[in-house]
Structure formats: structure tokens, C-alpha cells
Motif scaffolding. Structure first.
Motif, PDB file in Angstrom:
ATOM      1  N   LEU A   1       0.849  -1.256   0.128  1.00 44.62           N
ATOM      2  CA  LEU A   1      -0.056   0.252   0.023  1.00 44.62           C
ATOM      3  C   LEU A   1       0.876   1.213  -0.014  1.00 44.62           C
ATOM      4  O   LEU A   1       0.771   1.998   0.903  1.00 44.62           O
ATOM      5  CB  LEU A   1      -0.870   0.074   1.122  1.00 44.62           C
ATOM      6  CG  LEU A   1      -1.850  -1.388   1.251  1.00 44.62           C
ATOM      7  CD1 LEU A   1      -2.497  -1.171   2.702  1.00 44.62           C
ATOM      8  CD2 LEU A   1      -2.954  -1.252   0.229  1.00 44.62           C
TER       9      LEU A   1
ATOM     10  N   GLU B   1      -4.618   0.102  -4.936  1.00 43.85           N
ATOM     11  CA  GLU B   1      -3.671  -0.912  -4.280  1.00 43.85           C
ATOM     12  C   GLU B   1      -4.353  -1.754  -3.175  1.00 43.85           C
ATOM     13  O   GLU B   1      -4.002  -2.909  -2.940  1.00 43.85           O
ATOM     14  CB  GLU B   1      -2.699   0.143  -3.454  1.00 43.85           C
ATOM     15  CG  GLU B   1      -1.649   0.973  -4.489  1.00 43.85           C
ATOM     16  CD  GLU B   1      -1.027   1.874  -3.775  1.00 43.85           C
ATOM     17  OE1 GLU B   1      -0.382   2.652  -4.728  1.00 43.85           O
ATOM     18  OE2 GLU B   1      -1.065   2.116  -2.659  1.00 43.85           O
TER      19      GLU B   1
ATOM     20  N   TYR C   1      -4.367  -5.673  -2.927  1.00 41.81           N
ATOM     21  CA  TYR C   1      -3.676  -6.526  -1.784  1.00 41.81           C
ATOM     22  C   TYR C   1      -4.562  -7.159  -0.962  1.00 41.81           C
ATOM     23  O   TYR C   1      -4.245  -8.504  -0.773  1.00 41.81           O
ATOM     24  CB  TYR C   1      -3.666  -5.117  -0.687  1.00 41.81           C
ATOM     25  CG  TYR C   1      -3.142  -5.732   0.603  1.00 41.81           C
ATOM     26  CD1 TYR C   1      -1.875  -6.284   1.001  1.00 41.81           C
ATOM     27  CD2 TYR C   1      -3.655  -4.969   1.837  1.00 41.81           C
ATOM     28  CE1 TYR C   1      -1.863  -6.555   2.034  1.00 41.81           C
ATOM     29  CE2 TYR C   1      -3.429  -5.421   3.080  1.00 41.81           C
ATOM     30  CZ  TYR C   1      -2.403  -6.119   3.370  1.00 41.81           C
ATOM     31  OH  TYR C   1      -1.944  -6.377   4.394  1.00 41.81           O
TER      32      TYR C   1
END
Length: 342
Positions: free
Chosen positions: A40, A181, A185
Motif C-alpha cells: 500500500l 492498491e 492487496y
């Protein structure tokens, strides 16, 4: 030969060694995680980022008390204002206005008929006064009367040429890099990511996989009715000027249940329209749950709005976040950058 001369064979030594293995393993995993690239990178370090990573760690740690099997790792995301821009108006509304203007030469009566006259005159006060009834009329003429394939081409062509008035960029570039992101993730950790939006399901499906990595079958949205037809010898689905389903507010949990058949363990939104989705994902259900609200606080890099906004109003849900311990993203403080081009 005495076992005491060789401690490795001593029972107490062996038990002590075995007892320390989980600690050593945990230390190794922590060191390995710290050595990995930050998943991140557009998020500033702090409580918000930590809450996300802690949740993911808890539900993915095999053998841990909060472990969730991959098939139950469901995360739902709102779209407008959560994954891409929604000010100064929803992107789909901008599409509707442009579409009315494109069709206007074939409808001279629109010059004096509301809500079409308001669109052609750029009279947003009159447009707002037409309310939900006026919006339904606009949707009927701009989204229906064609096949699903024809509508997909219309939306795809529009997105390829339309530009946001402030940033002068395609709308598909005005997606939030930190949220991209976050989607990646979660998927890297065994989550299935779904979009649950008040926007049109067939307005979103042509591009969500390319932009978000979310396939069409994992998009839930509002819809109009369609009818199966044989046209010129080929089977088609024809779009009708009738509302089928509104995937907003209390409709979101209904849509999620109908499309997914599982209750999410995480939900991400930004407005009061997402309140029921966050409640459905996080309240009254067993196990660890996670709710997150994107709070637009950055007037310089994007926009600052909440309780009094006409689009993406965040009022009741903001108060509920404090009560229910949902994570609230302060866009100005928590995000290093907002768009990929920043």
C-alpha cells in the motif's frame, strides 16, 4: 550412554525447544513481511493503514482464532466516491447529460419539455427540481431502446472521449490509486472483490476489469429491464425503459445477497448510500469484520465534502462509523497521492 550428556535428546530440552518454535516462526514471518515491498505505497503510515493490514493479517493467518477460509473472504466496494471521482456530479450523470445533447437534434420537442430543456440549457437548478421522476425520464431515453451490445459500445465510446472539466482527463484516469492498491492487496490475500454501486450495472461492466481488476460478473449495480429477442436472426437482449432494480441504500444488501449469496466480511464506501452495506457486512455477524469509509477532505488535490453535498452526502454514515468502529480514511492525511498521475 546418558541422555543428559547429549541435551538434544533430553525431554525437557526438547519440550522447551518445541515451545519456542511458534515464537521463532512468528518472528520469521514478521521479518519476512517487513522485508517485502509495501503493498500500500500510496497510503501514509498511521492508524488507518495499520487497521487495514491488521484485519487482513487476522483473517488470513492459518490456525489463528480469526482465520477465514478463502471462499468466505468477500469484500464489497462502492464505486462513485470510493473507487473513482463523483464530484461535481456522478460520472454516469455526466454521461446522461452528454447523451441527451447528442440525441437532441432528433427530438426538437425537448427544447420546451422538462427535464430535457433543463439539460439543453445547462439549467442545473431546474434539473434538480425535476427530482427522481425527471432522472428516470432521462435514463429511459439515454439507456433504453437498444440492445445490450449497442449500449456497451455507446458507453465505451463515451468514456474514451469524455473528459472531466477540472482535471481535463478521462474519467477512467480519475480512479483513486490508494484504492487500486487496496483492491490488489486484498486479492493477493485470497479475497474476492466485488463492486456494489448505485450506478448502472451495464454502465460499469465494460470497463471495471480493465481499470479495477474486477470482472463483470463481480459487479452489482442498478439496472433497467431487458427482454430477449431474435433480431435479424440473432439472439439479443433489448433494453427497456423500465427500472428493474436500484442498488443503493437498503438495496445494496439485497443486491449483494442476490448476486453473491454470501455475506461480506469487509465493506468499503464513502456516503450515506453505503450505510446499509456496511451494516450488513459488519454488524450482528460472527467473526472479525471490517468497515471503511473514504472521507473526502482534500479540496486541493480532489474535493472536500460530506454532510451537505448533493453528491456523495456523508452524514448519518459518518456518525455511524464512530459508533461501529469503522475505519474512516481522511483523504488529506492518509493518502500520499490520490491519482496515479499525482
Amino acid at each position: 550412554m546418558s541422555a543428559s550428556r547429549f541435551p538434544i535428546f533430553d525431554r525437557r530440552f526438547l519440550l522447551t525447544s518445541l515451545a519456542t518454535l511458534p515464537l521463532l516462526s512468528a518472528s520469521y514471518r514478521l521479518a519476512s513481511a517487513q522485508a517485502q515491498p509495501d503493498p500500500l505505497p500510496s497510503w501514509n503510515d498511521g492508524a488507518t493503514k495499520t487497521s487495514i493490514r491488521n484485519f487482513v493479517a487476522r483473517v488470513t493467518t492459518q490456525g489463528g482464532p480469526d482465520f477465514v477460509p478463502p471462499d468466505k473472504r468477500i469484500a464489497t466496494f462502492d464505486n462513485d466516491g470510493t473507487l473513482w471521482i463523483e464530484q461535481p456530479m456522478y460520472v454516469q450523470l455526466a454521461f446522461i447529460l452528454d447523451r441527451v445533447k447528442a440525441l437532441a437534434p432528433m427530438h426538437p420537442e425537448w427544447k420546451t419539455k422538462q427535464p430535457f430543456a433543463a439539460v439543453l440549457d445547462n439549467d442545473f437548478k431546474a434539473l434538480a427540481a425535476s427530482g427522481e421522476k425527471g432522472l428516470v425520464e432521462l435514463v429511459a431515453v439515454t439507456h433504453a431502446g437498444m440492445t445490450t451490445a449497442e449500449f456497451e459500445k455507446i458507453t465505451t465510446d463515451w468514456l474514451a472521449t469524455a473528459r472531466d472539466h477540472r482535471f481535463k482527463r478521462p474519467y477512467t484516469e480519475l480512479v483513486y490509486q490508494p484504492m487500486l492498491e487496496l483492491l490488489a492487496y486484498l486479492r493477493a490475500n485470497g479475497f474476492r472483490t466485488f463492486i456494489a454501486s448505485g450506478g448502472g450495472i451495464e454502465f460499469m461492466r465494460p470497463w471495471t476489469e480493465r481499470i479495477y481488476g474486477v470482472s463483470p460478473e463481480q459487479v452489482i449495480g442498478s439496472s433497467i429491464k431487458t427482454r430477449f429477442e431474435i433480431k435479424d436472426g440473432a439472439p439479443t437482449l433489448f433494453r427497456l425503459p423500465d427500472i428493474n432494480f436500484i442498488d443503493d441504500k437498503a438495496g445494496k444488501p439485497v443486491g449483494i445477497n442476490e448476486h453473491i449469496g454470501r455475506r461480506p466480511i469487509a465493506a468499503f464506501g464513502n456516503s450515506d448510500g453505503d450505510l446499509e452495506m456496511l451494516q450488513w457486512a459488519t454488524l450482528g455477524a460472527p467473526g472479525v469484520r471490517f468497515g471503511l469509509i473514504v472521507h473526502h477532505t482534500d479540496a486541493v488535490r480532489e474535493y472536500a465534502y460530506d454532510r451537505h453535498s448533493h453528491f456523495g452526502k456523508l452524514d448519518v454514515a459518518l456518525d455511524a462509523a464512530a459508533v461501529n468502529k469503522w475505519t474512516v480514511v481522511n483523504m488529506k492525511n492518509d493518502w500520499k497521492r490520490i491519482f496515479a498521475f499525482d
